[in-house]
Motif scaffolding. Structure first.
Motif, PDB file in Angstrom:
ATOM      1  N   HIS A  97       0.836  -1.010  -0.200  1.00 19.21           N
ATOM      2  CA  HIS A  97      -0.019  -0.107  -0.120  1.00 19.21           C
ATOM      3  C   HIS A  97       0.805   1.473  -0.005  1.00 19.21           C
ATOM      4  CE1 HIS A  97      -3.033   3.081   1.208  1.00 19.21           C
ATOM      5  NE2 HIS A  97      -2.182   3.178   2.029  1.00 19.21           N
ATOM      6  N   HIS A  98       1.807   1.194   0.970  1.00 19.76           N
ATOM      7  CA  HIS A  98       2.549   2.658   1.069  1.00 19.76           C
ATOM      8  C   HIS A  98       3.443   2.806  -0.145  1.00 19.76           C
ATOM      9  CE1 HIS A  98       1.046   4.066   4.811  1.00 19.76           C
ATOM     10  NE2 HIS A  98       1.172   2.702   5.504  1.00 19.76           N
ATOM     11  N   TRP A  99       4.098   1.585  -0.528  1.00 20.92           N
ATOM     12  CA  TRP A  99       4.928   1.708  -1.550  1.00 20.92           C
ATOM     13  C   TRP A  99       4.067   2.542  -3.070  1.00 20.92           C
ATOM     14  CZ3 TRP A  99       9.913   1.275  -2.139  1.00 20.92           C
ATOM     15  CH2 TRP A  99      10.694   1.368  -3.362  1.00 20.92           C
ATOM     16  N   SER A 100       2.659   1.942  -3.072  1.00 20.54           N
ATOM     17  CA  SER A 100       2.099   2.395  -4.386  1.00 20.54           C
ATOM     18  C   SER A 100       1.793   3.908  -4.113  1.00 20.54           C
ATOM     19  CB  SER A 100       0.705   1.633  -4.394  1.00 20.54           C
ATOM     20  OG  SER A 100      -0.120   1.824  -3.424  1.00 20.54           O
ATOM     21  N   GLN A 101       1.680   4.373  -3.042  1.00 13.42           N
ATOM     22  CA  GLN A 101       1.480   5.748  -2.717  1.00 13.42           C
ATOM     23  C   GLN A 101       2.926   6.506  -2.717  1.00 13.42           C
ATOM     24  OE1 GLN A 101      -1.736   6.737  -1.762  1.00 13.42           O
ATOM     25  NE2 GLN A 101      -2.136   4.743  -2.496  1.00 13.42           N
ATOM     26  N   HIS A 102       3.981   6.069  -3.033  1.00 14.37           N
ATOM     27  CA  HIS A 102       5.033   6.583  -3.040  1.00 14.37           C
ATOM     28  C   HIS A 102       5.413   7.334  -1.848  1.00 14.37           C
ATOM     29  CE1 HIS A 102       6.688   6.040  -7.558  1.00 14.37           C
ATOM     30  NE2 HIS A 102       5.283   5.561  -7.374  1.00 14.37           N
ATOM     31  N   THR A 103       5.360   6.898  -0.835  1.00 10.51           N
ATOM     32  CA  THR A 103       5.508   7.449   0.638  1.00 10.51           C
ATOM     33  C   THR A 103       7.157   7.882   0.589  1.00 10.51           C
ATOM     34  OG1 THR A 103       3.647   6.377   1.521  1.00 10.51           O
ATOM     35  CG2 THR A 103       5.492   7.186   3.211  1.00 10.51           C
ATOM     36  N   VAL A 104       7.382   8.997   1.012  1.00  6.98           N
ATOM     37  CA  VAL A 104       8.942   9.537   1.120  1.00  6.98           C
ATOM     38  C   VAL A 104       8.943  10.232   2.598  1.00  6.98           C
ATOM     39  CG1 VAL A 104      10.997  10.734  -0.144  1.00  6.98           C
ATOM     40  CG2 VAL A 104       9.060   9.836  -1.296  1.00  6.98           C
ATOM     41  N   ARG A 105       9.660   9.516   3.372  1.00  2.85           N
ATOM     42  CA  ARG A 105       9.724  10.158   4.790  1.00  2.85           C
ATOM     43  C   ARG A 105      11.339   9.878   5.194  1.00  2.85           C
ATOM     44  NH1 ARG A 105       7.682  13.496   4.561  1.00  2.85           N
ATOM     45  NH2 ARG A 105       5.511  12.764   4.742  1.00  2.85           N
ATOM     46  N   THR A 106      11.839  10.909   5.430  1.00  2.00           N
ATOM     47  CA  THR A 106      13.285  10.800   6.362  1.00  2.00           C
ATOM     48  C   THR A 106      12.688  10.702   7.924  1.00  2.00           C
ATOM     49  OG1 THR A 106      14.450  12.046   4.880  1.00  2.00           O
ATOM     50  CG2 THR A 106      15.322  11.646   7.269  1.00  2.00           C
ATOM     51  N   LYS A 107      12.956   9.710   8.884  1.00  2.00           N
ATOM     52  CA  LYS A 107      12.805   9.285  10.018  1.00  2.00           C
ATOM     53  C   LYS A 107      14.039   9.479  10.841  1.00  2.00           C
ATOM     54  CE  LYS A 107       9.293   8.749  12.932  1.00  2.00           C
ATOM     55  NZ  LYS A 107       8.174   9.638  12.924  1.00  2.00           N
ATOM     56  N   ALA A 108      14.240  10.324  11.669  1.00  5.55           N
ATOM     57  CA  ALA A 108      15.325  10.589  12.759  1.00  5.55           C
ATOM     58  C   ALA A 108      15.355  10.264  14.253  1.00  5.55           C
ATOM     59  CB  ALA A 108      15.987  12.212  12.236  1.00  5.55           C
ATOM     60  N   TYR A 109      13.878  10.347  14.470  1.00  4.97           N
ATOM     61  CA  TYR A 109      13.532   9.977  15.838  1.00  4.97           C
ATOM     62  C   TYR A 109      12.212   9.620  15.977  1.00  4.97           C
ATOM     63  CZ  TYR A 109      11.965  14.612  15.582  1.00  4.97           C
ATOM     64  OH  TYR A 109      11.102  15.934  15.344  1.00  4.97           O
ATOM     65  N   GLY A 110      11.717   9.056  17.060  1.00  5.99           N
ATOM     66  CA  GLY A 110      10.497   8.729  17.151  1.00  5.99           C
ATOM     67  C   GLY A 110      10.140   7.639  18.430  1.00  5.99           C
ATOM     68  N   HIS A 111       9.053   7.154  18.369  1.00  2.89           N
ATOM     69  CA  HIS A 111       8.757   6.033  19.555  1.00  2.89           C
ATOM     70  C   HIS A 111       8.273   4.909  18.744  1.00  2.89           C
ATOM     71  CE1 HIS A 111       8.165  10.006  21.590  1.00  2.89           C
ATOM     72  NE2 HIS A 111       8.565   9.345  22.370  1.00  2.89           N
ATOM     73  N   LYS A 112       8.570   3.675  19.383  1.00  2.00           N
ATOM     74  CA  LYS A 112       8.187   2.322  18.957  1.00  2.00           C
ATOM     75  C   LYS A 112       7.613   1.661  20.148  1.00  2.00           C
ATOM     76  CE  LYS A 112      10.421   1.190  15.116  1.00  2.00           C
ATOM     77  NZ  LYS A 112      11.318   0.762  14.337  1.00  2.00           N
ATOM     78  N   ARG A 113       6.543   0.968  19.873  1.00  2.00           N
ATOM     79  CA  ARG A 113       5.832   0.122  20.761  1.00  2.00           C
ATOM     80  C   ARG A 113       6.330  -1.427  20.390  1.00  2.00           C
ATOM     81  NH1 ARG A 113      -0.197  -0.258  21.487  1.00  2.00           N
ATOM     82  NH2 ARG A 113      -0.309   0.123  19.400  1.00  2.00           N
TER      83      ARG A 113
END
Length: 272
Positions: A210-226
């Motif tokens: 799904h996200h590949w077909s949407q051409h999602t582009v995002r740099t992720k340098a920080y965040g939270h993960k469960r």
């Protein structure tokens, strides 16, 4: 080769998300064969000829100036990650093999990881795990016991049911992985190992498709993960990603937690 069409697919996906009436064009209900803006409308907004824009979208114009690419980015309302991605796709180039191709890291990098008490690892542009410390093995998996090919975060998160099942926010993880791999494809579009990985993920993960077909582009340098850890229970960890100045394709990922929290105690138990 399919990577040659990345620029056109990206531009078409961004044209499709803009409604004509948002930028002053009549919607022409029932008369449009494609969603979003037509090529000639985008060319008008960017101030270039339709022929020039068509050649850009078809990957036949590698001499577009910064001004023209910037005008196209403005017309498409791209954010900074998408703008950077557009510039990379418009000027494709090959990069010689580096440590990011799985050849390992400098000994000093491993020494750094061993000094870090929090779970930490170093990954390449395809998110291959190239070096790690003991705490991260306790948190995710013992990378040393895996075949080299399986030491890859996208494969582990999205294709390995045992490890992937520990992450309840599967869609978010898939989106972040796609965002990173799209950037890698823009930097090194002729990387066969990258496209092999993409094919595997598309075949095995609906969220990735799904996200590949949407051409999602995002740099992720920080965040939270469960993480639902089998021994430590449910954890919500912070993470930080940073790059090595002289090894630009390598990233250091470190998991942390606020002092005194259950997560902090869990990470200390991994360090011990």
């Amino acid at each position: 080769m399919r990577e040659k069409g990345e620029l056109g697919e990206f531009l078409r996906s961004r044209r499709a998300r803009i409604r004509p009436e948002e930028v002053g064009f009549a919607s022409g209900s029932g008369q449009r064969r494609v969603p979003g803006l037509r090529r000639e409308e985008l060319a008008h907004l960017a101030g270039v000829s339709v022929d020039y824009y068509m050649r850009l979208e078809q990957g036949r114009n590698h001499s577009a100036s910064d001004a023209v690419l910037g005008a196209v980015a403005d017309a498409l309302r791209l954010d900074q990650d998408e703008r950077d991605h557009l510039f990379r796709l418009a000027r494709p180039h090959s990069v010689a093999g580096t440590a990011a191709d799985g050849e390992g890291t400098r000994p000093a990098v491993q020494q750094l990881l061993d000094w870090i008490s929090a779970p930490a690892l170093v990954m390449g542009r395809r998110m291959d795990v190239l070096a790690w410390n003991r705490p991260v093995c306790g948190l995710i998996t013992d990378f040393g016991r895996l075949p080299v090919r399986q030491r890859n975060l996208p494969r582990l998160h999205l294709l390995d049911p045992t490890i992937g099942g520990r992450y309840p926010d599967r869609d978010m993880i898939a989106r972040e992985i796609v965002g990173q791999l799209r950037i890698a494809a823009g930097i090194v579009p002729d990387d066969p190992a990258l496209w092999e990985l993409v094919d595997e993920l598309k075949a095995g993960s609906a969220e990735f498709r799904h996200h590949w077909s949407q051409h999602t582009v995002r740099t992720k340098a920080y965040g939270h993960k469960r993480i639902d850890h089998p021994e430590l229970g449910s954890l919500t960890l912070s993470y930080e990603i940073t790059r090595f100045p002289q090894d630009a394709e390598l990233s250091l990922l470190v998991y942390t937690a606020a002092p005194g929290t259950p997560e902090d105690k869990a990470l200390h138990s991994l360090a011990r």
